[in-house]
Design a protein around this motif. Structure first.
Motif, PDB file in Angstrom:
ATOM      1  N   VAL A  99      41.750  35.715  41.053  1.00 31.53           N
ATOM      2  CA  VAL A  99      42.541  35.959  42.712  1.00 31.53           C
ATOM      3  C   VAL A  99      43.935  35.098  42.287  1.00 31.53           C
ATOM      4  CG1 VAL A  99      42.213  33.914  43.218  1.00 31.53           C
ATOM      5  CG2 VAL A  99      42.814  35.299  44.549  1.00 31.53           C
ATOM      6  N   GLU A 100      44.269  34.548  40.912  1.00 28.90           N
ATOM      7  CA  GLU A 100      45.419  34.273  40.623  1.00 28.90           C
ATOM      8  C   GLU A 100      46.333  35.335  39.560  1.00 28.90           C
ATOM      9  OE1 GLU A 100      46.510  30.658  37.169  1.00 28.90           O
ATOM     10  OE2 GLU A 100      45.085  30.312  38.440  1.00 28.90           O
ATOM     11  N   ILE A 101      44.649  35.600  39.131  1.00 28.30           N
ATOM     12  CA  ILE A 101      45.417  36.782  37.781  1.00 28.30           C
ATOM     13  C   ILE A 101      46.658  37.864  38.188  1.00 28.30           C
ATOM     14  CG2 ILE A 101      45.463  38.345  35.887  1.00 28.30           C
ATOM     15  CD1 ILE A 101      44.412  35.311  35.869  1.00 28.30           C
ATOM     16  N   VAL A 146      44.807  48.149  39.099  1.00 25.07           N
ATOM     17  CA  VAL A 146      44.596  46.454  38.776  1.00 25.07           C
ATOM     18  C   VAL A 146      43.627  45.451  39.834  1.00 25.07           C
ATOM     19  CG1 VAL A 146      45.951  44.706  39.547  1.00 25.07           C
ATOM     20  CG2 VAL A 146      46.889  46.500  39.211  1.00 25.07           C
ATOM     21  N   ILE A 147      42.795  46.032  40.641  1.00 25.81           N
ATOM     22  CA  ILE A 147      41.917  45.474  40.878  1.00 25.81           C
ATOM     23  C   ILE A 147      40.785  46.042  40.427  1.00 25.81           C
ATOM     24  CG2 ILE A 147      39.846  45.207  42.985  1.00 25.81           C
ATOM     25  CD1 ILE A 147      42.181  45.881  44.615  1.00 25.81           C
ATOM     26  N   LEU A 148      40.567  47.200  39.690  1.00 30.08           N
ATOM     27  CA  LEU A 148      39.564  47.661  38.579  1.00 30.08           C
ATOM     28  C   LEU A 148      39.621  46.383  37.724  1.00 30.08           C
ATOM     29  CD1 LEU A 148      37.364  49.355  37.407  1.00 30.08           C
ATOM     30  CD2 LEU A 148      39.000  51.004  37.148  1.00 30.08           C
ATOM     31  N   GLU A 169      37.988  34.497  48.080  1.00 29.22           N
ATOM     32  CA  GLU A 169      36.209  34.405  48.582  1.00 29.22           C
ATOM     33  C   GLU A 169      35.558  34.556  47.107  1.00 29.22           C
ATOM     34  OE1 GLU A 169      32.503  34.960  51.172  1.00 29.22           O
ATOM     35  OE2 GLU A 169      34.273  35.359  51.912  1.00 29.22           O
ATOM     36  N   ILE A 170      35.896  35.929  46.707  1.00 29.40           N
ATOM     37  CA  ILE A 170      35.164  36.887  45.464  1.00 29.40           C
ATOM     38  C   ILE A 170      35.172  36.442  44.758  1.00 29.40           C
ATOM     39  CG2 ILE A 170      35.370  38.810  43.880  1.00 29.40           C
ATOM     40  CD1 ILE A 170      35.294  40.407  46.293  1.00 29.40           C
ATOM     41  N   SER A 171      36.842  36.118  43.921  1.00 31.89           N
ATOM     42  CA  SER A 171      37.749  35.149  43.007  1.00 31.89           C
ATOM     43  C   SER A 171      36.738  33.519  43.102  1.00 31.89           C
ATOM     44  CB  SER A 171      38.762  34.600  43.240  1.00 31.89           C
ATOM     45  OG  SER A 171      39.303  34.226  41.935  1.00 31.89           O
TER      46      SER A 171
END
Length: 313
Positions: free
Chosen positions: A79-81, A191-193, A112-114
């Motif tokens: 999430v920071e990335i 980007v998410i991929l 949460e995933i991060s």
């Protein structure tokens, strides 16, 4: 001399048969158990694509072509990335909007995933939340943006049924279009991929296909009436396939259909007694390619359409 070996050989045959029978029985018992994959294969170090790394480096105030901080970048929560990427692209607010839109439309909390990926063991199968995302309507903010994109009043409900029937990827695009950020929708999906390994476009087409996909500690797609589960390890290097409880209760069998077994065996899967499911691990030690995953999904869809379409709700 030959007679001396008759009894031992017979015993070995019996033991072999018993082992096979026990293995078949274990398929249903262990399939959904949380286990850690004990492969000794070294995982190759992975970096994000250049188009991600350069803005992230820029956000850290280093030359975008410099690789001196790449190890640090790869150690940071995803999430920071994501946030640093948009900051480096001079679009800090877009990163926040993307996270909100993904959660509101897909139901995925990227924070949460991060956190999960940052702390989980690479070779583990996560305990997936049993909560199913059932959305009768998206949030008011999302609906307003989509309605605006469709050329109707933001407070009009005249097309809400059509909106809720749209693929989520299309809703995602309409939302950004309606908020004057149309160009960010496709970029955000890419980007998410690249950062999370979650293919929002592909996921959008898997609804009501009878397949649950578990990855990154969440249900990527899931329904209580799905027939089969594709469950990836945390690092996405390994994947197991097993039947759901709904499939078992509906068909009276605890095993995968023979046609499915044969097809996934051809792809390299084999039954793993410890995991209790058919399992495949990329021999290169990197994420299983999307093309390979597509073949797995297609083999399951073919079987469902051919033999179990009546069970899909």
């Amino acid at each position: 001399m030959q007679k001396r070996f008759t009894k031992p050989l017979s015993l070995l045959c019996v033991l072999y048969l018993l082992t096979g029978i026990m293995s078949l029985g274990q398929e249903s018992v262990l399939a959904e158990t949380d286990v850690k994959e004990t492969s000794q294969q070294e995982t190759l170090h992975k970096y994000y694509p250049t188009e991600i790394m350069e803005p992230v480096r820029k956000s850290m105030r280093i030359n975008k072509h410099s690789t001196e901080k790449d190890e640090v970048i790869m150690s940071r929560p995803k999430v920071e990335i994501l946030e640093r990427y948009y900051f480096g692209e001079n679009k800090p607010k877009v990163g926040y909007d993307v996270k909100r839109a993904v959660e509101a439309i897909y139901g995925y909390d990227l924070d949460e995933i991060s956190s999960y990926l940052y702390h989980a063991a690479d070779k583990s199968f996560s305990r997936v939340s049993t909560n199913t995302i059932n959305q009768e309507q998206y949030s008011a903010e999302i609906m307003k943006g989509v309605r605006k994109s469709l050329g109707i009043k933001e407070d009009s409900t005249s097309m809400d049924e059509q909106i809720m029937a749209m693929p989520k990827a299309k809703v995602f695009e309409h939302y950004f279009n309606g908020t004057a950020n149309e160009k960010y929708a496709q970029e955000a999906k890419e980007v998410i991929l690249n950062i999370y390994g979650i293919n929002l476009q592909q996921i959008s087409g898997l609804k009501n296909m009878g397949i649950s996909i578990a990855s990154k500690g969440i249900w990527i797609t899931h329904s209580e009436t799905d027939l089969f589960v594709i469950h990836s390890t945390t690092d996405d290097v390994g994947v197991k396939i097993y039947p759901t409880e709904y499939f078992k209760s509906s068909t009276g069998t605890s095993n995968l259909p023979n046609d499915v077994k044969n097809q996934i065996k051809e792809l390299g899967f084999s039954y793993d007694n410890q995991i209790g499911a058919y399992y495949y691990e990329n021999p290169k030690g990197v994420s299983v390619p999307d093309q390979f995953k597509g073949k797995v999904v297609q083999s399951l869809i073919t079987e469902i359409k051919s033999e179990y379409a009546y069970l899909v709700k």
